[in-house]
Design a protein around this motif. Structure first.
Motif, PDB file in Angstrom:
ATOM      1  N   ILE A 148     -16.463 -23.093  14.981  1.00 43.76           N
ATOM      2  CA  ILE A 148     -15.168 -23.377  15.103  1.00 43.76           C
ATOM      3  C   ILE A 148     -14.841 -23.041  16.596  1.00 43.76           C
ATOM      4  O   ILE A 148     -14.793 -21.757  16.749  1.00 43.76           O
ATOM      5  N   THR A 168     -13.408 -28.469  15.638  1.00 46.49           N
ATOM      6  CA  THR A 168     -12.016 -28.425  16.296  1.00 46.49           C
ATOM      7  C   THR A 168     -11.144 -29.167  15.290  1.00 46.49           C
ATOM      8  O   THR A 168     -10.014 -29.374  15.771  1.00 46.49           O
ATOM      9  N   GLU A 172     -10.283 -26.748  10.108  1.00 46.34           N
ATOM     10  CA  GLU A 172     -11.165 -25.466  10.306  1.00 46.34           C
ATOM     11  C   GLU A 172     -10.381 -24.654  10.970  1.00 46.34           C
ATOM     12  O   GLU A 172     -10.513 -23.347  10.792  1.00 46.34           O
ATOM     13  N   ARG A 173      -9.616 -24.954  12.187  1.00 49.28           N
ATOM     14  CA  ARG A 173      -8.725 -23.931  12.947  1.00 49.28           C
ATOM     15  C   ARG A 173      -7.771 -23.219  11.929  1.00 49.28           C
ATOM     16  O   ARG A 173      -7.664 -22.318  12.246  1.00 49.28           O
TER      17      ARG A 173
END
Length: 255
Positions: A148, A168, A172-173
């Motif tokens: 990530i 990205t 995920e972030r």
């Protein structure tokens, strides 16, 4: 005290690089990912000759994690407690009073795939586990190949690596931010850094030469360790060597 994360992308291939780098950089603890070796083939004798003791969890061809340390590791944990997973992606140990969690985070393939859903479930399990570990080990470091890139500035092209792209994506972030919100800090960002500083470059399209990279190898330190951080960075040198890993070592130094 130097603590490092390095995805070696096959320890069988990269052992000479690791030995050379250990002698030059002299870290105290190294968390490895993608060793790609069964435990019976782990080169613990060769690494002991270099001054490092090893704990490891591997499998043939894929995954594999290890912690190397000058001081013997204690209280070793393999895998995420309560999360059934045949893939060897996690190892934790206590070294010199520091609790160290080494993660090789799931890649996820593509947004919307089964592997992407597995990645998000895996990250949820890591979050719950790290929360528990922090309650018992205030001096905690979580490091590894996170797959990530935390922010746009951690990519060579934010227009390509956007909120719908694997590594990205928003989900995920968000999962990484939830982990940080437990009281962890991205050690790299505690210090001034050059722009376009990355830890991974694709082998294709002259990715390293053109610096088409991502910063996906992270060292996260707990609040109690933040004040002890004196430096952090990425060592690009091993990426210049013959037949390198596609990742460079990410490191943090504690006083």
């Amino acid at each position: 005290m130097k603590i490092v994360s390095w995805n070696v992308n096959s320890l069988n291939v990269r052992l000479p690089h690791l030995q050379q780098w250990l002698a030059a950089f002299a870290p105290d603890v190294v968390a490895l990912q993608e060793t790609k070796l069964e435990d019976s083939r782990f080169p613990d004798t060769a690494l002991a000759e270099a001054g490092y003791r090893s704990v490891f969890a591997g499998q043939k061809t894929y995954n594999g994690v290890a912690i190397l340390s000058r001081e013997a590791a204690q209280d070793v944990q393999i895998g995420i407690p309560g999360f059934e997973d045949e893939q060897k992606r996690v190892i934790a140990a206590t070294v010199g009073g520091l609790r160290i969690i080494d993660l090789y985070v799931v890649n996820g393939q593509d947004v919307g795939t089964d592997k992407y859903a597995y990645k998000l479930r895996w990250l949820d399990a890591v979050h719950a586990w790290v929360q528990d570990e922090l309650s018992r080990h205030p001096d905690l470091i979580v490091l590894g190949d996170f797959n990530i890139a935390p922010e746009a500035r951690d990519t060579h092209d934010p227009a390509v690596w956007n909120d719908s792209h694997i590594l990205t994506s928003t989900a995920e972030r968000d999962a990484l931010q939830r982990l940080l919100s437990l009281g962890l800090h991205d050690a790299f960002r505690l210090f001034p850094q050059e722009e376009n500083a990355f830890s991974w470059w694709d082998y294709r399209q002259a990715g390293f030469r053109r610096n088409l990279g991502l910063r996906i190898d992270l060292t996260l330190v707990s609040e109690s360790l933040r004040a002890r951080c004196v430096a952090a960075g990425i060592d690009r040198e091993p990426r210049t060597w013959d037949r390198p890993s596609d990742h460079a070592p990410a490191w943090v130094e504690l006083a």
